[in-house]
Design a protein around this motif. Structure first.
Motif, mmCIF file in Angstrom:
data_model
loop_
_atom_site.group_PDB
_atom_site.id
_atom_site.type_symbol
_atom_site.label_atom_id
_atom_site.label_comp_id
_atom_site.label_asym_id
_atom_site.label_seq_id
_atom_site.Cartn_x
_atom_site.Cartn_y
_atom_site.Cartn_z
ATOM 1 N N SER A 198 -6.265 13.360 -8.765
ATOM 2 C CA SER A 198 -5.887 13.619 -7.372
ATOM 3 C C SER A 198 -4.723 12.741 -6.938
ATOM 4 C CB SER A 198 -7.089 13.389 -6.450
ATOM 5 O OG SER A 198 -7.567 12.060 -6.582
ATOM 6 N N GLN A 199 -4.650 11.515 -7.461
ATOM 7 C CA GLN A 199 -3.521 10.638 -7.149
ATOM 8 C C GLN A 199 -3.064 9.945 -8.431
ATOM 9 O OE1 GLN A 199 -3.584 8.335 -3.418
ATOM 10 N NE2 GLN A 199 -5.650 9.089 -3.098
ATOM 11 N N VAL A 200 -1.770 9.795 -8.561
ATOM 12 C CA VAL A 200 -1.222 9.243 -9.795
ATOM 13 C C VAL A 200 -0.192 8.168 -9.497
ATOM 14 C CG1 VAL A 200 -1.593 11.360 -11.135
ATOM 15 C CG2 VAL A 200 0.560 11.039 -9.889
ATOM 16 N N THR A 201 0.095 7.396 -10.530
ATOM 17 C CA THR A 201 1.178 6.417 -10.507
ATOM 18 C C THR A 201 2.419 7.076 -11.092
ATOM 19 O OG1 THR A 201 -0.207 4.443 -10.589
ATOM 20 C CG2 THR A 201 1.946 4.286 -11.624
ATOM 21 N N HIS B 165 -0.705 3.942 -7.595
ATOM 22 C CA HIS B 165 -2.051 4.219 -7.094
ATOM 23 C C HIS B 165 -3.001 3.130 -7.595
ATOM 24 C CE1 HIS B 165 -5.575 6.197 -5.709
ATOM 25 N NE2 HIS B 165 -6.037 6.432 -6.923
ATOM 26 N N VAL B 166 -3.777 2.565 -6.673
ATOM 27 C CA VAL B 166 -4.712 1.487 -6.998
ATOM 28 C C VAL B 166 -6.131 1.999 -6.697
ATOM 29 C CG1 VAL B 166 -5.288 -0.945 -6.670
ATOM 30 C CG2 VAL B 166 -2.934 -0.160 -6.295
ATOM 31 N N PRO B 167 -6.798 2.589 -7.702
ATOM 32 C CA PRO B 167 -8.100 3.217 -7.435
ATOM 33 C C PRO B 167 -9.155 2.246 -6.931
ATOM 34 C CG PRO B 167 -7.626 3.132 -9.805
ATOM 35 C CD PRO B 167 -6.376 2.764 -9.100
ATOM 36 N N GLN B 168 -9.073 0.975 -7.363
ATOM 37 C CA GLN B 168 -10.068 0.002 -6.917
ATOM 38 C C GLN B 168 -10.007 -0.211 -5.409
ATOM 39 O OE1 GLN B 168 -7.661 -0.703 -9.218
ATOM 40 N NE2 GLN B 168 -8.845 -0.482 -11.105
ATOM 41 N N LYS B 169 -8.839 0.020 -4.820
ATOM 42 C CA LYS B 169 -8.643 -0.173 -3.381
ATOM 43 C C LYS B 169 -8.631 1.162 -2.624
ATOM 44 C CE LYS B 169 -7.796 -4.690 -3.274
ATOM 45 N NZ LYS B 169 -8.585 -5.654 -2.471
ATOM 46 N N GLU B 170 -8.667 2.266 -3.376
ATOM 47 C CA GLU B 170 -8.506 3.588 -2.770
ATOM 48 C C GLU B 170 -7.259 3.607 -1.887
ATOM 49 O OE1 GLU B 170 -12.121 4.720 -0.852
ATOM 50 O OE2 GLU B 170 -13.224 4.925 -2.729
ATOM 51 N N ASP B 171 -6.190 3.055 -2.430
ATOM 52 C CA ASP B 171 -4.951 2.934 -1.669
ATOM 53 C C ASP B 171 -3.777 3.016 -2.638
ATOM 54 O OD1 ASP B 171 -3.307 2.681 0.514
ATOM 55 O OD2 ASP B 171 -4.027 0.696 1.112
ATOM 56 N N ASP C 4 -5.524 -7.269 -8.135
ATOM 57 C CA ASP C 4 -6.083 -7.425 -6.792
ATOM 58 C C ASP C 4 -4.984 -7.759 -5.790
ATOM 59 O OD1 ASP C 4 -8.085 -7.414 -4.889
ATOM 60 O OD2 ASP C 4 -8.534 -9.539 -5.134
ATOM 61 N N TYR C 5 -5.199 -7.353 -4.558
ATOM 62 C CA TYR C 5 -4.330 -7.750 -3.455
ATOM 63 C C TYR C 5 -5.138 -7.619 -2.167
ATOM 64 C CZ TYR C 5 -3.759 -2.736 -2.531
ATOM 65 O OH TYR C 5 -3.986 -1.406 -2.257
ATOM 66 N N LYS C 6 -4.672 -8.286 -1.128
ATOM 67 C CA LYS C 6 -5.337 -8.209 0.178
ATOM 68 C C LYS C 6 -4.299 -7.950 1.255
ATOM 69 C CE LYS C 6 -9.266 -11.165 -1.026
ATOM 70 N NZ LYS C 6 -10.027 -12.408 -0.709
ATOM 71 N N VAL C 7 -4.643 -7.068 2.190
ATOM 72 C CA VAL C 7 -3.776 -6.739 3.310
ATOM 73 C C VAL C 7 -4.459 -7.165 4.601
ATOM 74 C CG1 VAL C 7 -2.638 -4.882 4.589
ATOM 75 C CG2 VAL C 7 -2.721 -4.797 2.087
ATOM 76 N N SER C 8 -3.714 -7.870 5.448
ATOM 77 C CA SER C 8 -4.283 -8.342 6.719
ATOM 78 C C SER C 8 -3.184 -8.391 7.775
ATOM 79 C CB SER C 8 -4.906 -9.728 6.537
ATOM 80 O OG SER C 8 -3.914 -10.674 6.136
ATOM 81 N N ASP C 9 -3.578 -8.778 8.999
ATOM 82 C CA ASP C 9 -2.629 -8.994 10.096
ATOM 83 C C ASP C 9 -1.753 -7.764 10.353
ATOM 84 O OD1 ASP C 9 -1.210 -10.274 12.120
ATOM 85 O OD2 ASP C 9 0.278 -11.099 10.712
ATOM 86 N N LEU C 10 -2.382 -6.607 10.543
ATOM 87 C CA LEU C 10 -1.629 -5.406 10.860
ATOM 88 C C LEU C 10 -1.023 -5.529 12.254
ATOM 89 C CD1 LEU C 10 -3.532 -4.535 8.494
ATOM 90 C CD2 LEU C 10 -3.512 -2.246 9.508
ATOM 91 N N HIS C 11 0.264 -5.185 12.372
ATOM 92 C CA HIS C 11 0.945 -5.319 13.653
ATOM 93 C C HIS C 11 2.163 -4.406 13.677
ATOM 94 C CE1 HIS C 11 2.826 -8.239 10.888
ATOM 95 N NE2 HIS C 11 3.950 -7.947 11.535
ATOM 96 N N PRO C 12 2.674 -4.073 14.875
ATOM 97 C CA PRO C 12 3.881 -3.245 14.949
ATOM 98 C C PRO C 12 5.053 -3.949 14.271
ATOM 99 C CG PRO C 12 2.806 -3.377 17.085
ATOM 100 C CD PRO C 12 2.140 -4.392 16.219
ATOM 101 N N GLY D 32 6.024 19.003 -3.325
ATOM 102 C CA GLY D 32 5.407 17.680 -3.346
ATOM 103 C C GLY D 32 4.305 17.534 -2.319
ATOM 104 N N ALA D 33 3.644 16.376 -2.363
ATOM 105 C CA ALA D 33 2.569 16.053 -1.432
ATOM 106 C C ALA D 33 2.813 14.662 -0.867
ATOM 107 C CB ALA D 33 1.210 16.107 -2.136
ATOM 108 N N GLU D 34 2.614 14.518 0.430
ATOM 109 C CA GLU D 34 2.796 13.215 1.068
ATOM 110 C C GLU D 34 1.723 12.233 0.620
ATOM 111 O OE1 GLU D 34 5.113 12.026 3.082
ATOM 112 O OE2 GLU D 34 6.277 13.862 3.401
ATOM 113 N N VAL D 35 2.142 11.028 0.269
ATOM 114 C CA VAL D 35 1.228 9.956 -0.123
ATOM 115 C C VAL D 35 1.483 8.764 0.799
ATOM 116 C CG1 VAL D 35 0.558 8.349 -1.940
ATOM 117 C CG2 VAL D 35 1.191 10.698 -2.526
ATOM 118 N N THR D 36 0.465 8.327 1.512
ATOM 119 C CA THR D 36 0.593 7.155 2.379
ATOM 120 C C THR D 36 0.479 5.887 1.539
ATOM 121 O OG1 THR D 36 -0.382 8.394 4.205
ATOM 122 C CG2 THR D 36 -0.345 5.998 4.410
ATOM 123 N N CYS D 37 1.341 4.923 1.789
ATOM 124 C CA CYS D 37 1.349 3.729 0.945
ATOM 125 C C CYS D 37 1.831 2.517 1.735
ATOM 126 C CB CYS D 37 2.252 3.948 -0.270
ATOM 127 S SG CYS D 37 3.985 4.299 0.156
#
Length: 275
Positions: A30-33, A44-50, A203-211, A246-251
């Motif tokens: 369904s999603q590829v690199t 595509h990082v399947p462990q993060k579903e992102d 592994d990676y971590k995402v935080s502090d979402l802001h405009p 194509g298909a849009e992929v959010t990243c």
């Protein structure tokens, strides 16, 4: 020396593609690199579903290492091409116009351009057109040409890869190629390259979402590989299933040629040739 097929045959144009129709055939994930357009890398990082993404900005003619397995020698390299024409001062977009896929264990080499598909080109092997529908086998490598759309390379027990053909009918762009990793779980853990380094979990971590500076997009802080990066939520297109639309992929988009996400810097991945 002629190309040493253990088995090779060409399907007639009226026959369906052998990579698509039946339940007996591997379905595309369904999603590829992969990497496509100018050039956008999609991880595509399947462990993060992102999904993470980044661009590489280099000059036409530069060859980049996409996949390199030092244990087997298997490699995929891509050469960049530029726009046919551009306005003064306009940034020159670059695209992959030539790919080289090699499996030294069997002497296999495949050179792909938007015009031709050449097997063992340095030894005078056969040349195919994108108008062909073909299934070719050399030892452990199977190449399936899907007429005017894509080709799939399967390396037994190791990986499956897809090259997508993009025909550009108008404008300043040349025809170009996309490259996708459909299956890589058996590639060695030492596999590297701009795509290959992401074949195994990280592994990676995402935080502090802001405009961000663009009020329509969200920025965030990403911690990855001991780096702290500012990333931007965006989207890219995956053409692995639909080469036309194509298909849009959010990243999460990593700026500055993937700095901090890729090992080293992007110029470390420049190589002399596609083989």
């Amino acid at each position: 020396m002629p190309f040493p097929f253990t088995s090779a045959f060409v399907l007639s144009a009226s026959q369906p593609s052998p990579t698509r129709p039946s339940s007996n055939v591997m379905q595309l994930p369904s999603q590829v690199t992969g990497v496509d357009t100018d050039p956008h890398f999609i991880i595509h990082v399947p462990q993060k579903e992102d999904t993470l993404c980044f661009n590489i900005n280099e000059e036409p003619g530069v060859v980049l290492s996409l996949v390199q397995d030092p244990d087997t020698g298997f490699s995929v390299n891509g050469q960049l091409i530029g726009n046919n024409a551009r306005s003064p001062g306009q940034h020159e977009g670059t695209y992959f116009g030539r790919l080289g896929i090699a499996n030294p264990a069997t002497g296999f080499q495949l050179e792909v351009t938007p015009q031709n598909i050449m097997l063992n080109p340095r030894s005078g092997g056969p040349v195919f057109s994108w108008r062909d529908q073909a299934l070719l086998r050399q030892d452990e490598v199977v190449v399936t040409i899907n007429r005017k759309k894509s080709l799939v390379v399967s390396v037994e027990d190791r990986g499956t890869f897809e090259v997508v053909l993009h025909r550009v009918w108008k404008g300043s762009h040349q025809d170009f190629l996309g490259f996708y990793v459909l299956d890589s779980h058996q590639m060695s853990r030492r596999t590297h390259g701009l795509l290959g380094q992401f074949f195994h979990p990280f592994d990676y971590k995402v935080s502090d979402l802001h405009p961000g500076s663009d009020p329509t997009k969200t920025d965030a802080t990403m911690v990855v590989k001991n780096h702290r990066l500012t990333v931007t939520r965006g989207s890219q297109k995956d053409y692995s299933k639909d080469p036309r639309h194509g298909a849009e992929v959010t990243c999460w988009f990593v700026h500055n040629n993937g700095a901090g996400l890729i090992d080293g810097i992007h110029t470390d991945y420049i190589v002399p040739d596609i083989f």
